[in-house]
Structures are given as structure tokens and as C-alpha cells.
Scaffold this motif. Sequence first.
Motif, PDB file in Angstrom:
ATOM      1  N   UNK A 359      -3.821  11.769  14.819  1.00 45.63           N
ATOM      2  CA  UNK A 359      -4.223  11.609  13.431  1.00 45.63           C
ATOM      3  C   UNK A 359      -5.661  12.085  13.306  1.00 45.63           C
ATOM      4  N   UNK A 360      -5.856  13.173  12.583  1.00 43.14           N
ATOM      5  CA  UNK A 360      -7.187  13.766  12.474  1.00 43.14           C
ATOM      6  C   UNK A 360      -7.849  13.496  11.133  1.00 43.14           C
ATOM      7  N   UNK A 361      -7.083  13.036  10.145  1.00 47.80           N
ATOM      8  CA  UNK A 361      -7.693  12.762   8.853  1.00 47.80           C
ATOM      9  C   UNK A 361      -6.821  11.906   7.972  1.00 47.80           C
ATOM     10  N   UNK A 362      -7.448  10.956   7.292  1.00 47.71           N
ATOM     11  CA  UNK A 362      -6.787  10.214   6.226  1.00 47.71           C
ATOM     12  C   UNK A 362      -7.757  10.151   5.056  1.00 47.71           C
ATOM     13  N   UNK A 363      -7.294  10.636   3.900  1.00 45.20           N
ATOM     14  CA  UNK A 363      -8.107  10.664   2.691  1.00 45.20           C
ATOM     15  C   UNK A 363      -7.522   9.674   1.687  1.00 45.20           C
ATOM     16  N   UNK A 364      -8.162   8.519   1.474  1.00 39.93           N
ATOM     17  CA  UNK A 364      -7.639   7.589   0.468  1.00 39.93           C
ATOM     18  C   UNK A 364      -7.858   8.146  -0.930  1.00 39.93           C
ATOM     19  N   UNK A 365      -6.961   7.773  -1.835  1.00 39.89           N
ATOM     20  CA  UNK A 365      -7.138   8.113  -3.229  1.00 39.89           C
ATOM     21  C   UNK A 365      -8.316   7.330  -3.811  1.00 39.89           C
ATOM     22  N   UNK A 366      -8.863   7.832  -4.894  1.00 36.57           N
ATOM     23  CA  UNK A 366      -9.981   7.154  -5.548  1.00 36.57           C
ATOM     24  C   UNK A 366      -9.593   5.723  -5.896  1.00 36.57           C
ATOM     25  N   UNK A 367     -10.454   4.791  -5.571  1.00 37.71           N
ATOM     26  CA  UNK A 367     -10.219   3.385  -5.880  1.00 37.71           C
ATOM     27  C   UNK A 367      -9.431   2.633  -4.830  1.00 37.71           C
ATOM     28  N   UNK A 368      -8.944   3.325  -3.788  1.00 41.52           N
ATOM     29  CA  UNK A 368      -8.180   2.668  -2.723  1.00 41.52           C
ATOM     30  C   UNK A 368      -9.144   2.211  -1.630  1.00 41.52           C
ATOM     31  N   UNK A 369      -9.173   0.915  -1.380  1.00 46.25           N
ATOM     32  CA  UNK A 369     -10.026   0.351  -0.337  1.00 46.25           C
ATOM     33  C   UNK A 369      -9.227   0.190   0.953  1.00 46.25           C
ATOM     34  N   UNK A 370      -9.784   0.673   2.044  1.00 54.42           N
ATOM     35  CA  UNK A 370      -9.089   0.600   3.330  1.00 54.42           C
ATOM     36  C   UNK A 370      -9.581  -0.623   4.108  1.00 54.42           C
ATOM     37  N   UNK A 371      -9.156  -1.799   3.617  1.00 59.12           N
ATOM     38  CA  UNK A 371      -9.492  -3.034   4.306  1.00 59.12           C
ATOM     39  C   UNK A 371      -8.627  -3.261   5.534  1.00 59.12           C
ATOM     40  N   UNK A 372      -8.851  -4.373   6.214  1.00 64.65           N
ATOM     41  CA  UNK A 372      -8.155  -4.642   7.471  1.00 64.65           C
ATOM     42  C   UNK A 372      -6.640  -4.702   7.287  1.00 64.65           C
ATOM     43  N   UNK A 373      -6.169  -5.350   6.218  1.00 66.53           N
ATOM     44  CA  UNK A 373      -4.733  -5.498   6.022  1.00 66.53           C
ATOM     45  C   UNK A 373      -4.076  -4.141   5.776  1.00 66.53           C
ATOM     46  N   UNK A 374      -4.683  -3.303   4.951  1.00 61.42           N
ATOM     47  CA  UNK A 374      -4.099  -1.987   4.670  1.00 61.42           C
ATOM     48  C   UNK A 374      -4.155  -1.096   5.910  1.00 61.42           C
ATOM     49  N   UNK A 375      -5.259  -1.155   6.656  1.00 67.43           N
ATOM     50  CA  UNK A 375      -5.347  -0.394   7.902  1.00 67.43           C
ATOM     51  C   UNK A 375      -4.259  -0.834   8.877  1.00 67.43           C
ATOM     52  N   UNK A 376      -3.988  -2.129   8.928  1.00 67.00           N
ATOM     53  CA  UNK A 376      -2.940  -2.629   9.824  1.00 67.00           C
ATOM     54  C   UNK A 376      -1.580  -2.106   9.392  1.00 67.00           C
TER      55      UNK A 376
END
Length: 405
Positions: A359-376
Motif C-alpha cells: 500500500x503506497x497511498x491512501x487519499x481520504x476524501x475531504x472531511x474524512x478523519x482517519x481515526x483509530x477505529x477507521x484505520x482499524x
Amino acid sequence: MCPRAVPVIETAAARAMFLHHHGLGVMPSGPAKGQALADLIGDLGFVQVDSVNTFARAHDHILWSRRQSYRPASLRWLNDRARSVFEHWTHDASIIPVSAFPYWRLRFDRDRERLRGRWTSWHGGQFKSEIDAVLTHVREHGAVCTSDMGSTRVEKATGWWDWHPGKAALEYLWRSGDLSITRREGFRKFYDLTERVIPPEALNARVETEAIIDWACATALDRLGFATSGELAAFYALISPAEAKLWVKHALASGRVEEADVLGQDGKLRRVVLWPEVLAGLSDIAPIPKRLRILSPFDPALRDRKRAERLFGFHYRIEIFVPEAQRKYGYYVFPVMEGDRMIGRIDMKADRGAGVLNVTGFWPEAGVQMGKARLARLEAELERAARFSGLERFMLRDGWLRAPA
């Protein structure tokens, strides 16, 4: 008497309806072989085939996104042995339920005339003199691939789609229905006489054009949930926009379908038609599970890029032809959906020699927070994706989590 007001379908309800009709409104569990797999493909209408295999072939990825017990060998058995599906053209090469074969005769007839002129311009006219020879060879010797018919040189250089006359003749005979794809080895197609591939009950059935148009529009509407006449025509690319427009006119006049306005993510209304029972059941639509899924770039829910942008606010393009210096993302990134929301896109590639999904890149959409639960949740899906692709693990490379582009 005042005309009855056209109902408005709010964005959230439209998304939920759309995802349920595309098999993404429930958890991706359950059987995915034999009749269960045939039923899944039937529910979708068809599954697009694509050669790119950075993670998985498009058709395999699409089916896995809906049933994560799916494995590619099950589709090969369905096509090569059970003959429950066949491969032909919609908007692109696709796996289609064999029950639809009688309706595809309209496509065969129209392509037979249309492609003669178009391919003469693209590939030169020499392929036309090869058609009888290729058909005779297949009849006498059985299934062939393009390398079996490649003794003649390309007549004219046209770039990416240069085909030697034997290849063009094979493809023409396939598109016009005289040949069918009996199997693939790797991604290489093998063609045989259609009567040796398609089961007799589908091969011998005949349907009038008017009934084909009705079937194409009605079954497309079943699978889309709601649509414009243009979207109905584009679903299979089997009938013309004018034919679909006339069908909608008659269906509205008879009360067979109803109109509604769908409120898009951009705040604009778009007039569509849908079945009365679908409109009546809007309030009963089940909520979309909060499952995170990595989708194929060719997923049927995203195939119409403009519709995906209206419903999800998700602007998505494959940047294959964009110069590397001008790309916002990798040239082939995968959409990521969580529940009914598109949350980003991910660049990942299988290193099969090392057994790793990089995995070389992940681009979240505007307003999407990559907190611990979403990362999991993302990492859990990557682990499932690695297993599906036959890899031992996934690896998040340095700098993989990017800022929104």
C-alpha cells in the motif's frame, strides 16, 4: 385538476436504494459458487471483465466485494463447465447470464453491420477476407486463440489496437455471434463455434425486437433502482437511447413506472423513473452496514462516473492516460467505501513474488478523519484483500497516508 406533484427522493435514501440494488447494501457474506454465484451475477445483470491485475481482475474483484468467500476458480467453472454464463459485450467485455443470450442476438445483428465499416477504418479491410477461413478453421479444428490465427501481418498501423487480420476476424465473428468464448487461459481467450458453447435452450430461443427492448429496459431498471431513459439504454448498451426513451414514454403513459426527482449531493434535482413498488418502499429500505470495502475501479455502482459524483459527491477517474507529473493519485487507484459513503481511494499493488500487498497511498476524501477505529477497519479490509489475492500479508509503505488531493 392540478397535476400531481412529483415526489422527491432525498440523497441518503437514493444512495441506500442504489447500493441495495447493486449488492452493496448487505454484508459481503454467504456462498459464492455454483448456483449462488450464478444468482449473484444475475442480480447484477453482468460483471465487467478487465485485464489489469495489480490486485485482482475486475470481474473477480467485483464479485469478491459482494461475497468475500468468492474465489476465481468458481467463475471459471460456471463459464467453462456449467455454461451458466457467457462472455460478450455490454459497454465493455462482460460476463453475462446465459439466460440473456437470446436477447443478445439483437446486439449480434447490429454489431455485424456496424463493425464492418468501423473496423475497416481502424484495422484495414483485410480482416474481411479472413472471416470465412477463420470460421472454417474453427469448425474443423476446434477452439482457437489469436496466436493460432496470426500468420498474416497487420495491414495498417493504428497504434494501441493494432490487430493482425486473423485476430480482427476472430473478434468480429465473436462480436457478431458466430463464435463464442469457450474459456480463458490466464487472460487469453479461446473461441469456438457458438453452437458448441451455448446450451441449446438459450441457443435456439428467439425473441422479437420489441420484446428485447422491453426486457432490456425493465431488467436494467430492476438493477438500477431508478434511472433516466439514457441510463436504461447505457446499462447493457444493447438498445439505442431513442428506443429506451420511447419505452419510458409508454411505461409512464400506462402507469407501469412512475416519475420522481432524485436530490443529488450537489443539491440539484434529476428526474428519473422507477417501479411504483420501489417508490412505495422507500421508507422501508434497510440501513447500509458500516462495513469498509475496497471496490474495483470498474464496480457497477461506480461505472457511471457522473452518477457516482451526483449520488456520492465522489469525483473518480482512472488516470492511466494522465502524465505522471500531472497525476493527483496513482494511475490505478481503488475506491474505498464505508457504509454509504465514499471515504477515499487507495493505491495498492500485489507483489506476488514476495507475497505482499504493498500500500503506497491512501487519499481520504475531504472531511474524512482517519481515526483509530477507521484505520482499524481499513487494515482489516486490507488483510482480507491480501488473503483473497493469495498473499501472506499487506504492508503500509512509508508516507502511505496522504492529505486529501
